[in-house]
Design an enzyme around this catalytic site. Structure first.
Site, mmCIF file in Angstrom:
data_model
loop_
_atom_site.group_PDB
_atom_site.id
_atom_site.type_symbol
_atom_site.label_atom_id
_atom_site.label_comp_id
_atom_site.label_asym_id
_atom_site.label_seq_id
_atom_site.Cartn_x
_atom_site.Cartn_y
_atom_site.Cartn_z
ATOM 1 N N TYR A 125 -10.534 1.699 0.646
ATOM 2 C CA TYR A 125 -11.315 0.663 1.310
ATOM 3 C C TYR A 125 -12.467 1.195 2.156
ATOM 4 C CZ TYR A 125 -8.589 -3.410 -0.037
ATOM 5 O OH TYR A 125 -8.024 -4.437 -0.753
ATOM 6 N N LYS A 176 2.018 6.344 -5.360
ATOM 7 C CA LYS A 176 1.925 6.750 -6.765
ATOM 8 C C LYS A 176 1.803 8.267 -6.748
ATOM 9 C CE LYS A 176 1.398 5.878 -11.215
ATOM 10 N NZ LYS A 176 2.454 5.308 -12.071
ATOM 11 N N ASP A 209 4.134 1.024 -9.381
ATOM 12 C CA ASP A 209 4.365 0.237 -10.606
ATOM 13 C C ASP A 209 5.818 -0.235 -10.674
ATOM 14 O OD1 ASP A 209 4.972 2.946 -10.886
ATOM 15 O OD2 ASP A 209 4.259 3.109 -12.955
ATOM 16 N N ASP A 233 -2.601 -4.193 -0.651
ATOM 17 C CA ASP A 233 -3.350 -5.404 -0.995
ATOM 18 C C ASP A 233 -2.738 -6.060 -2.227
ATOM 19 O OD1 ASP A 233 -5.480 -7.316 -1.103
ATOM 20 O OD2 ASP A 233 -6.303 -6.140 -2.758
ATOM 21 N N ASP A 237 -0.036 -9.729 -2.656
ATOM 22 C CA ASP A 237 -0.242 -10.942 -3.462
ATOM 23 C C ASP A 237 1.015 -11.217 -4.280
ATOM 24 O OD1 ASP A 237 -2.865 -11.280 -2.547
ATOM 25 O OD2 ASP A 237 -3.627 -11.751 -4.553
#
Ligand code: IPM
Ligand code: MN
Length: 330
Positions: A125, A176, A209, A233, A237
């Protein structure tokens, strides 16, 4: 005691849902003085202001900021997001993005209760990188991810401090590390070192994942999750989608050091397609206001608001706001 709140309704449905949140705070008997800041896409199109340094300085003395949503169909993506929302996160050092998820996944029967702690001032970001030869066949674009030991550690510490005061006392690191080996290594080592200081807190690690599968199929495994800005982020959701919908998802952008105001906003966007139609569910904004009250030491009122939102209300934006306000006030 009066809390001084800066209100940025922003774009699309933002001003409408924020107005309902303010009604509910007042119905809960909390004394607030609000000051509206006209910022967002419409303001930018009118006179070019997104968030000037002067306006930012005007926000600093407030006890907190209530934000509706940003994103305008006539403004190129990124302009308002970076210039207003991300500028506040970075400049006010809102390094924690706390997003609670309480709900039952589609097809599930038992309620889950977990909190995502998203690092909010670093990662992809920050805007590291650039583009060369734009629009030509030889175009190059790079976009780096910035991870500092300081930034990662303060975020992970916050997650452990939160977990140690919760019943389950568990923190999962999501990253990750199998691919993002530089950033992942920093996150994993910092996590392990902080975890060693909290022997009473259980820990786990999930690749992002795999976490997506668990969010849907086994959200009960989670208590507190700590993760990088971009993973946080995306995951939040999904967290909204498995916890009753994004219309209920609330968030707190916190400066835990309290060197300035913290900012509270629903996870959802500005939904321009339904703006001005009195259709948006204000519950996420109302629950974000409850997070604000937690931070302002008004926990009793915050709990009353959460209890009032627990039983879902349907109807127009103003109907839902009025029904929740009535429950809170009774
Ligand atoms: C969020 C939003 C923002 C983000 C956008 C609007 C810049 O999606 O708060 O989750 O990516 O952080
Ligand atoms: Mn988002």
């Amino acid at each position: 005691m009066t809390h001084n709140i800066a209100v940025i309704g922003g774009d699309g449905i933002g001003p409408d849902v924020t107005a309902e949140a303010i009604k509910v705070i007042r119905a809960a008997g909390v004394d607030i003085a609000t000051t509206e800041f006209d910022l967002g896409g419409d303001r930018y199109l009118r006179d070019g202001e997104i968030l000037s340094d002067e306006t930012l300085d005007a926000l600093r003395p407030f006890d907190s900021i209530l934000l509706g949503a940003v994103g305008h169909p006539d403004v190129k993506p990124g302009v308002i997001e970076r210039g207003l929302l991300l500028k506040m996160r970075f400049e006010l050092d809102l390094y924690i993005n706390q997003r609670p998820f309480l709900g039952t996944a589609p097809g599930g029967t038992v309620q889950h209760d977990f909190i995502v702690i998203r690092e909010n001032t670093e990662g992809p970001y920050v805007g590291e990188g650039g583009a060369l030869r734009v629009g030509t066949p030889n175009e190059v674009a790079t976009q780096g991810s910035v991870n500092t030991r300081f930034g990662v550690e303060r975020c992970i510490r916050y997650a452990f401090e939160l977990a140690v005061n919760r019943e389950r006392k568990h923190v999962t690191l999501v990253h990750k590390t199998n691919v993002l080996s530089f950033a992942g290594d920093l996150w994993q080592r910092t996590f392990d070192e902080v975890a060693a200081e909290y022997p009473q807190v259980g820990t786990a690690y999930n690749h992002v994942d795999a976490a997506c599968i668990y969010f849907v199929q086994d959200p009960h495994r989670y208590d507190v999750i700590v993760t990088d800005n971009l993973f946080g982020d995306i995951l939040t959701d999904l967290g909204g989608a498995v916890s009753g919908g994004i219309g209920l998802a609330s968030s707190a952008n916190l400066n835990p050091a309290r060197t300035g105001p913290s900012m509270f906003e629903p996870v959802h966007g500005s939904a321009p397609d339904i703006a001005g139609q009195n259709k948006a569910n204000p519950t996420a904004a109302i629950l974000s206001a409850a997070l604000m009250l937690d931070f302002l030491d008004e926990g009793v009122a915050a709990d009353r608001i959460r209890a009032a939102c627990a039983e879902p209300v349907t109807g127009s934006t103003t109907d839902v706001g009025a029904a929740i306000a009535a429950r809170v006030g009774s």
